[in-house]
Motif scaffolding. Structure first.
Motif: not given
Length: 206
Positions: A69, A131, A155, A158-159
């Motif tokens: 991010m 990740d 959010e 969803e990612r």
């Protein structure tokens, strides 16, 4: 969560937990599905004096994953100023993780090769542990990466959904507080119980 994944009971499946809390969740899944459970610990490395600014995560094998991010340009600036600090933090976190899992606690790629891998956690706040896990699994040929997340912000869910082959979750609150907020058991996981939980899974298949 185990009920959500029952279709994998007779499949070539393994559960990969991402934290001691994830081991507690993953233990129940592995027992119901009659599959193995292993642990991939990850730790966040934040900027000095600012815990909210996460530079990246390191897993117990020493692989570092930058915070996706943060833009490449911003990350380059951070690393120019903080490279020595980040390297010191990596070593410190590796030592702390080793005290939890011991010399034989590493997730074994051979145990995951060619399998459906259910990535289990007790919940996510920003998804950075996922990740790191997906970067770890990227070096292994697996059939499917399946997310098992009891709770997390919409959010983030969803990612992660866009990164895995299959997503399973139980609750997405409109306003997310912290993972522990959604559990009635407030006791911290005793590190000494983590490996016995993993090692006893097969003996306690439900």
């Amino acid at each position: 969560m185990a009920n959500e994944l029952l279709e994998y009971r007779w499949e070539n499946t393994a559960v990969l937990a991402l934290s001691p809390g994830g081991v507690v969740v993953g233990e129940q899944i592995a027992r119901r599905l009659h599959c193995t459970l292993s642990l991939l610990l990850t730790a966040r490395i934040s900027a000095p004096g600012d815990d909210s600014l996460v530079i990246g995560t390191i897993d117990q094998t020493g692989v570092f994953t930058y915070n996706s991010m943060i833009t490449a340009g911003e990350m380059e600036e951070y690393m120019e100023d903080l490279r020595g600090y980040v390297e010191e933090q990596k070593m410190q976190q590796m030592y702390q993780m080793a005290t939890v899992v011991g010399a034989n606690g590493l997730a074994d790629p051979a145990q995951l090769e060619g399998r459906n891998v259910i990535i289990a956690t007790d919940g996510v706040k920003n998804g950075m542990s996922y990740d790191a896990a997906l970067k770890f699994l990227d070096k292994i040929h697996i059939e499917k990466a399946i997310a098992a997340i009891p709770v997390g912000p919409p959010e983030v869910i969803e990612r992660i959904h866009g990164l895995v082959d299959e997503m399973h979750y139980l609750y997405i609150p409109e306003t997310f507080f912290s993972v522990s907020h959604y559990y009635t058991d407030e006791d911290k996981i005793d590190p000494d119980t983590v490996m016995p939980r993993i090692n006893n899974v097969v003996a306690r298949w439900a």
